[in-house]
Design an enzyme around this catalytic site. Structure first.
Site, PDB file in Angstrom:
ATOM      1  N   THR A 181       0.813  -1.261   0.036  1.00 52.48           N
ATOM      2  CA  THR A 181      -0.083  -0.105  -0.021  1.00 52.48           C
ATOM      3  C   THR A 181       0.699   1.585  -0.046  1.00 52.48           C
ATOM      4  O   THR A 181       0.530   2.204  -0.900  1.00 52.48           O
ATOM      5  CB  THR A 181      -0.899   0.181   1.334  1.00 52.48           C
ATOM      6  OG1 THR A 181      -1.803  -1.091   0.969  1.00 52.48           O
ATOM      7  CG2 THR A 181      -1.624   1.318   1.365  1.00 52.48           C
TER       8      THR A 181
ATOM      9  N   CYS B  14     -22.048  -7.877   1.857  1.00 51.79           N
ATOM     10  CA  CYS B  14     -22.455  -8.087   3.372  1.00 51.79           C
ATOM     11  C   CYS B  14     -20.880  -8.504   4.162  1.00 51.79           C
ATOM     12  O   CYS B  14     -20.985  -8.563   5.439  1.00 51.79           O
ATOM     13  CB  CYS B  14     -23.331  -9.367   3.632  1.00 51.79           C
ATOM     14  SG  CYS B  14     -23.025 -10.529   2.601  1.00 51.79           S
TER      15      CYS B  14
END
Lengths: 482, 482
Positions: free
Chosen positions: A70, A323
């Site tokens: 990242t 979800c």
């Protein structure tokens, strides 16, 4: 127990573990110091850089170590944009990039830059033509293009060499996020920047790579210091860097044979899952893909319940269903591809996965999916075979719309319920008739059209209900064809 | 062999090593995943955060892990400034902060903010009064004050609690860089932010801590993601974090006894070095100081040559002399204190240092310093006892100035040569006469006044030679008093 989430992180490779322990003893000192401990640390750091550069296919002085993949992407995108700030402020990223690239793009936007997404097809492919089109449609000179070498969620490999050629022709640098593919081989083509992450190949956490090829304009993000060529500030994590480089070399030595083996296992999953489980869509490119990764979505299935059921059965997998997301939105990758997101499962096999583990997964999966469908009383789940599917389930609200069409009120209901209610109700309108689903779960926007495509029904479109002064959500219209 | 550079980095503590190996086995997975491997990683991360927060003296939800102490300072300074951007754009940092804070301040300046340095006295102390004065003299509302708990180069401890009270009274947050002191105990007082670095206490590289107390306005630097409360992006380095927390707890358990022991050893160095070595200035606060760190400067000595000679004799130390710096400028800490920078040596003792090692250092040091002085034919080095110190050495250029004063041309000569040439020449002017040294080495700006103070001569001041249309450098004027 089978860990099938290799694309997320791998346990430490034995070579990495040995290197880490050895380098902790020899490489803990400050490599900027001239004393013996510092010189020893510096030698280890230099050697690790040479090893990693060899694996990447760049010069050692083109490669720096960051604290994560990242961080490599954030620093790479920001540094390339700043280096090209005079040339232009437009950034192009593929619609299926890792969220780290999308976050860097958001920061660029907040700082006054513009960003556009390069669309993908239903297999998740970024075509060189789409890149050329996006470059042509840019509102101003493009500063940077970002395209990953292979997708982390669906495994689709991108034609990086051809895309790099398009970018070179346009005079725009290309940054390649190689996090998912570097273990398998060098990224070909004339890219300008490349980022990767060690824990994806069995190296330790805390190490990313950023390569910036000579001739690429690059202005490191401030603040920096004298470390890592002035591109990454802070004390170098030499033991981890040594372990990362050693394990990358070790993984590469086994990569060709392991890729062949895992490609076949993944092919088995791609073929057998749709045969074993009804109403499944396998997503991603079936041919140009990562060797070890396959993703499929199961209609009328709650992804979180499926993940937990698989976990109980001893399988650790991942999902792009809404979800399972902290933001309750489906994966942006599945959205960009326009494929079903409900009941989504990503299987990514670690090196060394035994064929028996995959077979056991295929044995277990049909019952697990059926069980989750039964809990939701989904159509075809067999939970209540006496109930005709065309009847509304208990508690289901529906009614006739103003033009005589059926309206299903699924407001306040979460994925996959709106799609299940649509599936139950479709038999109640005649062929040629229409049905409207009111839903405020964002997954419906992706899954209702995907359901229509899978079921051979016609998706007519979405109307935002804010426009009607209503309580929000959208009205999705479907025409029954079958 | 004796490693006396603990303030730079420590080898891994045995507890950290054990914890690292154990957590590599159990904590490699993504803690954001709901599967068993992810949950296990999450438990380890949560436990490490509780342990570290307990050691810092904050709540676990106030503490995040960064990839280094530098990253903790960069993120802490930038986040606190951004959080207070509406209140003000002025930053106050002590003049002796770690370079990571100064780099963050430079980035703030580049982004349009203002910064002022809080001065220190000759012992390196930041007084609460100096903080109050700097707050009062600010050109606008102050957004943040940064003061370290103890200095990394000279060991001076700062009165953080009193400074924090000044800041609270002014309604300005205080960020404390506790990198050098956290191993020894909590930082007292009502600070707002605190940063630290694990490899300073025997934890692994790659781990920093950033605590942001509740009620402190904080806007994390973009881009971020969902990791570490949205304050530090990228995959968590859980094995290293676990090792960092475990070793901090272990080090603290031994801290009181070890501090007492090392304080006495440092006191021995502080007392004996000036007795054993002529022309030495021991710097830093003799009482309010770190237990394990002592720094002194040796007149007429080349710091780099001294470091190498000590390294050959088996001692690894550090130096703030200009010749040991990549930028060829003396340490900003020594400059802010106004003390001699040439021949500078920082001795920082690791826990467990045996008294015999310190004694051996004291045995070796006088000969090593004499050897380096002899190489430079420094006054008093005894290298050429037949040569009267008042005569110019071979190759030394000098002449009478326009007003009849002696002019020494040391242009192009590096520290400590200009001071050595001044020392040789001072006997050639009568008491009351003046001598001018032309020098373009930046260390002369610090070391000529410091030499005057040590030798009881009068420093008259510096004139930049650019103003004369000359080739650069400065003219330093000295009046002979003794």
């Amino acid at each position: 127990m089978a860990y099938f989430d290799a694309a997320s992180a791998l346990p430490l490779h034995p070579v990495a573990q040995q290197a880490l322990v050895a380098a902790v003893a020899d490489g803990w000192a400050d490599p900027a110091r001239p004393h013996r401990e510092g010189r020893r640390a510096r030698l280890l750091l230099d050697a690790a850089r040479e090893t990693a550069a060899e694996a990447v296919g760049c010069r050692p002085d083109e490669l720096v170590f960051t604290s994560s993949g990242t961080a490599a992407l954030h620093r790479g995108v920001a540094g390339a944009l700043a280096g090209r700030a005079r040339a232009g402020r437009h950034l192009l990223v593929s619609a299926v990039e890792h969220s780290a690239v999308l976050h860097a793009a958001e920061a660029h936007g907040a700082a006054g830059g513009t960003t556009a997404e390069i669309p993908v097809d239903r297999l998740g492919r970024v075509t060189p033509g789409a890149v050329a089109e996006a470059l042509g449609a840019a509102p101003g000179p493009t500063a940077l293009v970002c395209v990953q070498s292979a997708n982390h969620e669906v495994g689709t490999a991108q034609p990086v060499a051809e895309i790099a050629a398009e970018c070179r022709a346009a005079g725009v640098p290309l940054l390649v996020d190689a996090a998912q593919s570097l273990a398998w081989g060098r990224v070909g083509g004339d890219w300008s920047l490349l980022a990767a992450s060690a824990h994806k190949w069995g190296g330790p956490s805390g190490v990313g790579l950023l390569a910036v090829r000579k001739g690429t304009r690059f202005a490191p993000v401030a603040p920096v210091d004298e470390r890592e060529s002035g591109r990454v500030p802070g004390f170098e994590n030499i033991p981890a860097v040594v372990a990362a480089a050693a394990s990358l070399r070790a993984v590469r030595a086994e990569a060709a044979a392991e890729a062949t083996r895992l490609t076949a296992l993944v092919e088995r999953v791609r073929t057998r899952v749709p045969e074993l489980v009804p109403d499944v869509e396998v997503v991603g490119d079936p041919v140009r893909r990562l060797p070890h990764l396959v993703t499929f979505s199961c209609l009328h299935v709650d992804g979180e319940a499926l993940l937990h059921a698989l976990d109980r059965a001893g399988f650790s997998v991942s999902s792009g269903s809404s979800c399972t997301s902290s933001t309750l939105t489906p994966s942006h990758v599945l959205r960009a591809m326009g494929v079903l997101s409900e009941g989504n499962v990503r299987v990514s096999l670690p090196p060394g996965t035994a064929p028996e583990e995959v077979d056991r997964f295929l044995d277990v999966l049909p019952g697990v999916v059926a069980g989750v469908r039964a809990q939701l009383a989904a159509p075809g789940a067999g939970a209540d075979p006496t109930r005709p599917p065309a009847e509304p389930a208990a508690g289901e609200t529906s009614g006739e719309g103003p033009a005589g069409e059926l309206v299903i009120d699924s407001l306040g209901k979460r994925c996959p319920i709106p799609v299940i209610e649509l599936a139950r109700a479709i038999g109640r309108v005649p062929v040629g008739g229409t049905i409207t689903v009111l839903a405020d779960d964002v997954a419906a926007r992706l899954d209702i059209p995907a359901w229509c495509e899978m079921r051979g029904q016609e998706y007519l479109g979405e109307t935002a209900r804010e426009a009607d002064g209503g309580p929000g959500g959208s009205a999705y219209r479907v025409r029954r064809l079958a």
